[in-house]
Enzyme design. Sequence first.
Site, mmCIF file in Angstrom:
data_model
loop_
_atom_site.group_PDB
_atom_site.id
_atom_site.type_symbol
_atom_site.label_atom_id
_atom_site.label_comp_id
_atom_site.label_asym_id
_atom_site.label_seq_id
_atom_site.Cartn_x
_atom_site.Cartn_y
_atom_site.Cartn_z
ATOM 1 N N SER A 47 0.845 -1.193 0.000
ATOM 2 C CA SER A 47 0.000 0.000 0.000
ATOM 3 C C SER A 47 0.880 1.241 0.000
ATOM 4 O O SER A 47 2.100 1.162 0.178
ATOM 5 C CB SER A 47 -0.913 0.009 1.229
ATOM 6 O OG SER A 47 -0.140 0.147 2.414
ATOM 7 N N LEU A 49 1.125 3.659 2.239
ATOM 8 C CA LEU A 49 1.796 3.807 3.528
ATOM 9 C C LEU A 49 2.798 2.687 3.758
ATOM 10 O O LEU A 49 3.897 2.918 4.278
ATOM 11 C CB LEU A 49 0.768 3.821 4.663
ATOM 12 C CG LEU A 49 1.346 3.836 6.074
ATOM 13 C CD1 LEU A 49 2.264 5.032 6.287
ATOM 14 C CD2 LEU A 49 0.231 3.824 7.116
ATOM 15 N N TYR A 192 -16.473 -0.452 8.624
ATOM 16 C CA TYR A 192 -15.100 0.035 8.784
ATOM 17 C C TYR A 192 -14.906 0.649 10.167
ATOM 18 O O TYR A 192 -13.938 0.334 10.865
ATOM 19 C CB TYR A 192 -14.800 1.062 7.689
ATOM 20 C CG TYR A 192 -13.400 1.621 7.726
ATOM 21 C CD1 TYR A 192 -12.318 0.842 7.344
ATOM 22 C CD2 TYR A 192 -13.168 2.931 8.126
ATOM 23 C CE1 TYR A 192 -11.032 1.352 7.359
ATOM 24 C CE2 TYR A 192 -11.885 3.456 8.145
ATOM 25 C CZ TYR A 192 -10.823 2.663 7.761
ATOM 26 O OH TYR A 192 -9.553 3.171 7.793
ATOM 27 N N LYS A 196 -12.446 -0.601 13.304
ATOM 28 C CA LYS A 196 -11.414 0.277 13.867
ATOM 29 C C LYS A 196 -11.634 0.493 15.366
ATOM 30 O O LYS A 196 -10.667 0.584 16.132
ATOM 31 C CB LYS A 196 -11.393 1.614 13.123
ATOM 32 C CG LYS A 196 -10.934 1.497 11.675
ATOM 33 C CD LYS A 196 -9.543 0.905 11.581
ATOM 34 C CE LYS A 196 -9.052 0.789 10.166
ATOM 35 N NZ LYS A 196 -7.671 0.226 10.084
ATOM 36 N N SER A 227 -3.873 9.498 -1.172
ATOM 37 C CA SER A 227 -2.941 8.963 -2.152
ATOM 38 C C SER A 227 -1.847 9.990 -2.425
ATOM 39 O O SER A 227 -1.942 11.147 -2.030
ATOM 40 C CB SER A 227 -3.672 8.607 -3.457
ATOM 41 O OG SER A 227 -4.234 9.766 -4.030
#
Length: 312
Positions: A47, A49, A192, A196, A227
Amino acid sequence: MGVMAMLLLPLLLLGISGLLFIYQEVSRLWSKSAVQNKVVVITDAISGLGKECARVFHTGGARLVLCGKNWERLENLYDALISVADPSKQTFTPKLVLLDLSDISCVPDVAKEVLDCYGCVDILINNASMKVKGPAHKISLELDKKIMDANYFGPITLTKALLPNMISRRTGQIVLVNNIQGKFGIPFHTAYAASKHAALGFFDCLRAEVEEYDVVISTVSPTFIRSYHVYPEQGNWEASIWKFFFRKLTYGVHPVEVAEEVMRTVRRKKQEVFMANPIPKAAVYVRTFFPEFFFAVVACGVKEKLNVPEEG
């Protein structure tokens, strides 16, 4: 007296600038020495990151284990790291491992492979994440479960597999790269946000459990990780509280910034880091101390119906 002050001011500014430069250089060198020869596992290394974390830790001399679910992209990352390595500095060849955290059954085998190869893991960076966007009633239960597997059960399964080694050695650090939605939920991100919240709750509890073994648990929670080439758009926004709040919230931070913060977190052994501009930070406190107001503001913005979610 006035002339003397005028002469001393530039010297003072020059001295402060010099001290700041020295501090930055010492911090940079300290960051690298903190991970030199350390075995560092990075999940979802392919990814945005993940790539930046791989770059930062590889430059620092870590023994990297790069995990991802696409072998070709892992090899591309490997080639990129090797091509920019400084021959005058000690770096190690990264180990590549195929790992899809949404497939819980393969996680113990991956942990065993890493431990058999290196004998230990010094730092685990739980970076993998999957998200969907859409109204809760349009998201299938199967997709909810897949999100929980990738964002919660996958990371904790890998953590549990590697944790006994850290406890027995009485050293180690586990970093969870989470999200602002571990603090409060945002409409149309139910699965999501739930994953988390669950992950943050697990690692908050684990922190206290393993403190006596000198194992450090760290959480890094940015707003959103944008991004490489996406920046906030400049335009005319509706002058409403909701629009202003979510415009600020969705700016996010660049992967480079987050990777550097992860390195600082490892170096300083921070327990919790919240990366956000003042608006989302204020929202966390509003959610805590004025929940009814927070809910009303968020509900005001739920006006547009979204399409059926797609995996992110």
